[in-house]
Design a protein around this motif. Structure first.
Motif, PDB file in Angstrom:
ATOM      1  N   VAL A 111       0.847  -1.190   0.000  1.00 53.34           N
ATOM      2  CA  VAL A 111       0.000   0.000   0.000  1.00 53.34           C
ATOM      3  C   VAL A 111       0.881   1.237   0.000  1.00 53.34           C
ATOM      4  N   LYS A 112       0.391   2.284  -0.655  1.00 55.97           N
ATOM      5  CA  LYS A 112       1.105   3.554  -0.686  1.00 55.97           C
ATOM      6  C   LYS A 112       0.425   4.468   0.341  1.00 55.97           C
ATOM      7  N   HIS A 113       1.164   4.788   1.403  1.00 55.47           N
ATOM      8  CA  HIS A 113       0.637   5.523   2.553  1.00 55.47           C
ATOM      9  C   HIS A 113       0.701   7.040   2.320  1.00 55.47           C
ATOM     10  N   ARG A 114      -0.404   7.702   2.509  1.00 54.21           N
ATOM     11  CA  ARG A 114      -0.488   9.154   2.344  1.00 54.21           C
ATOM     12  C   ARG A 114       0.418   9.903   3.329  1.00 54.21           C
ATOM     13  N   PHE A 115       0.526   9.442   4.551  1.00 52.90           N
ATOM     14  CA  PHE A 115       1.207  10.195   5.600  1.00 52.90           C
ATOM     15  C   PHE A 115       2.684   9.849   5.770  1.00 52.90           C
ATOM     16  N   TRP A 116       3.194   8.921   4.996  1.00 52.89           N
ATOM     17  CA  TRP A 116       4.607   8.581   5.085  1.00 52.89           C
ATOM     18  C   TRP A 116       5.423   9.567   4.257  1.00 52.89           C
ATOM     19  N   SER A 117       6.713   9.614   4.489  1.00 51.61           N
ATOM     20  CA  SER A 117       7.614  10.564   3.828  1.00 51.61           C
ATOM     21  C   SER A 117       7.607  10.399   2.315  1.00 51.61           C
ATOM     22  N   GLU A 118       7.645  11.535   1.607  1.00 49.46           N
ATOM     23  CA  GLU A 118       7.723  11.528   0.139  1.00 49.46           C
ATOM     24  C   GLU A 118       8.876  10.634  -0.304  1.00 49.46           C
TER      25      GLU A 118
ATOM     26  N   SER B 220     -10.441  -2.239  -2.403  1.00 48.35           N
ATOM     27  CA  SER B 220     -10.984  -0.872  -2.367  1.00 48.35           C
ATOM     28  C   SER B 220     -10.234  -0.148  -1.256  1.00 48.35           C
ATOM     29  N   THR B 221      -9.429   0.834  -1.651  1.00 51.95           N
ATOM     30  CA  THR B 221      -8.550   1.479  -0.683  1.00 51.95           C
ATOM     31  C   THR B 221      -9.264   2.547   0.127  1.00 51.95           C
ATOM     32  N   ASP B 222      -8.758   2.751   1.339  1.00 55.28           N
ATOM     33  CA  ASP B 222      -9.202   3.832   2.219  1.00 55.28           C
ATOM     34  C   ASP B 222      -8.545   5.097   1.691  1.00 55.28           C
ATOM     35  N   SER B 223      -9.297   5.950   1.021  1.00 53.16           N
ATOM     36  CA  SER B 223      -8.705   7.102   0.339  1.00 53.16           C
ATOM     37  C   SER B 223      -8.134   8.152   1.284  1.00 53.16           C
TER      38      SER B 223
ATOM     39  N   ALA C 150      -3.038   0.793  -3.756  1.00 53.72           N
ATOM     40  CA  ALA C 150      -2.612  -0.525  -3.284  1.00 53.72           C
ATOM     41  C   ALA C 150      -2.472  -1.435  -4.490  1.00 53.72           C
ATOM     42  N   GLY C 151      -1.644  -2.451  -4.343  1.00 54.23           N
ATOM     43  CA  GLY C 151      -1.475  -3.381  -5.448  1.00 54.23           C
ATOM     44  C   GLY C 151      -0.732  -4.629  -5.036  1.00 54.23           C
ATOM     45  N   TRP C 152      -0.756  -5.591  -5.935  1.00 52.79           N
ATOM     46  CA  TRP C 152      -0.049  -6.863  -5.752  1.00 52.79           C
ATOM     47  C   TRP C 152       1.232  -6.831  -6.570  1.00 52.79           C
ATOM     48  N   PHE C 153       2.353  -7.186  -5.934  1.00 45.71           N
ATOM     49  CA  PHE C 153       3.657  -7.098  -6.583  1.00 45.71           C
ATOM     50  C   PHE C 153       4.426  -8.404  -6.423  1.00 45.71           C
ATOM     51  N   PRO C 154       5.053  -8.868  -7.516  1.00 44.30           N
ATOM     52  CA  PRO C 154       5.950 -10.023  -7.382  1.00 44.30           C
ATOM     53  C   PRO C 154       7.123  -9.624  -6.483  1.00 44.30           C
ATOM     54  N   PRO C 155       7.595 -10.519  -5.620  1.00 36.49           N
ATOM     55  CA  PRO C 155       8.699 -10.190  -4.718  1.00 36.49           C
ATOM     56  C   PRO C 155       9.970  -9.724  -5.423  1.00 36.49           C
ATOM     57  N   ASP C 156      10.140 -10.107  -6.689  1.00 36.90           N
ATOM     58  CA  ASP C 156      11.337  -9.689  -7.423  1.00 36.90           C
ATOM     59  C   ASP C 156      11.099  -8.426  -8.268  1.00 36.90           C
ATOM     60  N   ASP C 157       9.939  -7.793  -8.106  1.00 38.05           N
ATOM     61  CA  ASP C 157       9.625  -6.571  -8.852  1.00 38.05           C
ATOM     62  C   ASP C 157       8.827  -5.614  -7.956  1.00 38.05           C
ATOM     63  N   LEU C 158       9.472  -5.156  -6.904  1.00 38.74           N
ATOM     64  CA  LEU C 158       8.822  -4.285  -5.917  1.00 38.74           C
ATOM     65  C   LEU C 158       8.975  -2.820  -6.325  1.00 38.74           C
TER      66      LEU C 158
ATOM     67  N   LEU D   2       9.709   1.776  -1.722  1.00 36.22           N
ATOM     68  CA  LEU D   2       9.317   0.800  -0.713  1.00 36.22           C
ATOM     69  C   LEU D   2      10.257   0.923   0.493  1.00 36.22           C
ATOM     70  N   GLN D   3       9.682   0.962   1.679  1.00 36.58           N
ATOM     71  CA  GLN D   3      10.477   1.014   2.911  1.00 36.58           C
ATOM     72  C   GLN D   3      11.475  -0.152   2.916  1.00 36.58           C
ATOM     73  N   GLU D   4      12.734   0.134   3.177  1.00 32.51           N
ATOM     74  CA  GLU D   4      13.763  -0.910   3.138  1.00 32.51           C
ATOM     75  C   GLU D   4      13.501  -2.044   4.136  1.00 32.51           C
ATOM     76  N   PRO D   5      13.095  -1.758   5.378  1.00 29.81           N
ATOM     77  CA  PRO D   5      12.783  -2.877   6.279  1.00 29.81           C
ATOM     78  C   PRO D   5      11.671  -3.769   5.743  1.00 29.81           C
ATOM     79  N   HIS D   6      10.721  -3.187   5.010  1.00 29.08           N
ATOM     80  CA  HIS D   6       9.638  -3.984   4.431  1.00 29.08           C
ATOM     81  C   HIS D   6      10.159  -4.843   3.287  1.00 29.08           C
ATOM     82  N   ARG D   7      11.067  -4.294   2.484  1.00 28.57           N
ATOM     83  CA  ARG D   7      11.691  -5.078   1.404  1.00 28.57           C
ATOM     84  C   ARG D   7      12.425  -6.282   2.007  1.00 28.57           C
TER      85      ARG D   7
END
Length: 152
Positions: free
Chosen positions: A45-52, A115-118, A124-132, A136-141
């Protein structure tokens, strides 16, 4: 002296939890999930309140009082994406932060329609682990690629 302390503690049984509450640290618990679909893709998910430039991440949020961490993840994924999941296994537990602890789970998609919380989530989307995605936050990767890498 030890016997006296034990007797006093036992006598305080009706209020022990209240005493502990006032004398112990309080933490928020952040719960994150690596949610995978049947094809092995990861929900991001792409978070609105996280750093650009660093807005993509795994779904999750903070536990509410009396809520299990597994239920926190189920609730957060549903709120953020409209999807239903089943929590499978614990990936990591990390403490040592000043005001919070972090818990991560592996989970699988079981249903729902995206259906995302706007307010909170830009997309939001589904991503293959080898094509993130970029941003993306490094700890999440690291967590997506294996908890052993995220916990070192």
């Amino acid at each position: 002296m030890k016997r006296v302390i034990v007797r006093v503690w036992r006598a305080l049984r009706p209020v022990q939890w209240r005493l502990l509450w006032f004398t112990r640290a309080k933490f928020m618990v952040g719960v994150t999930g690596v949610v995978r679909d049947a094809e092995g893709r990861v929900l991001l998910v792409k978070h609105r309140f996280w750093s650009e430039g660093r807005q993509w991440g795994l779904p999750g949020g903070y536990a509410k009082k009396a809520e299990t961490f597994e239920n926190t993840l189920v609730r957060e994924v549903r709120e953020e994406t409209g999807l239903e999941i089943r929590v499978r296994s614990l990936l990591f537990l990390k403490s040592g932060y000043r005001l919070r602890a972090e818990v991560g789970f592996e989970a699988e998609l079981t249903g729902g329609t995206m259906s995302t919380d706007s307010f909170e989530i830009l997309e939001a989307g589904w991503f293959p682990p080898d094509d993130l995605p970029e941003g993306l936050q490094e700890p999440h990767r690291l967590l997506i690629n294996g908890p052993h890498e995220a916990c070192t």
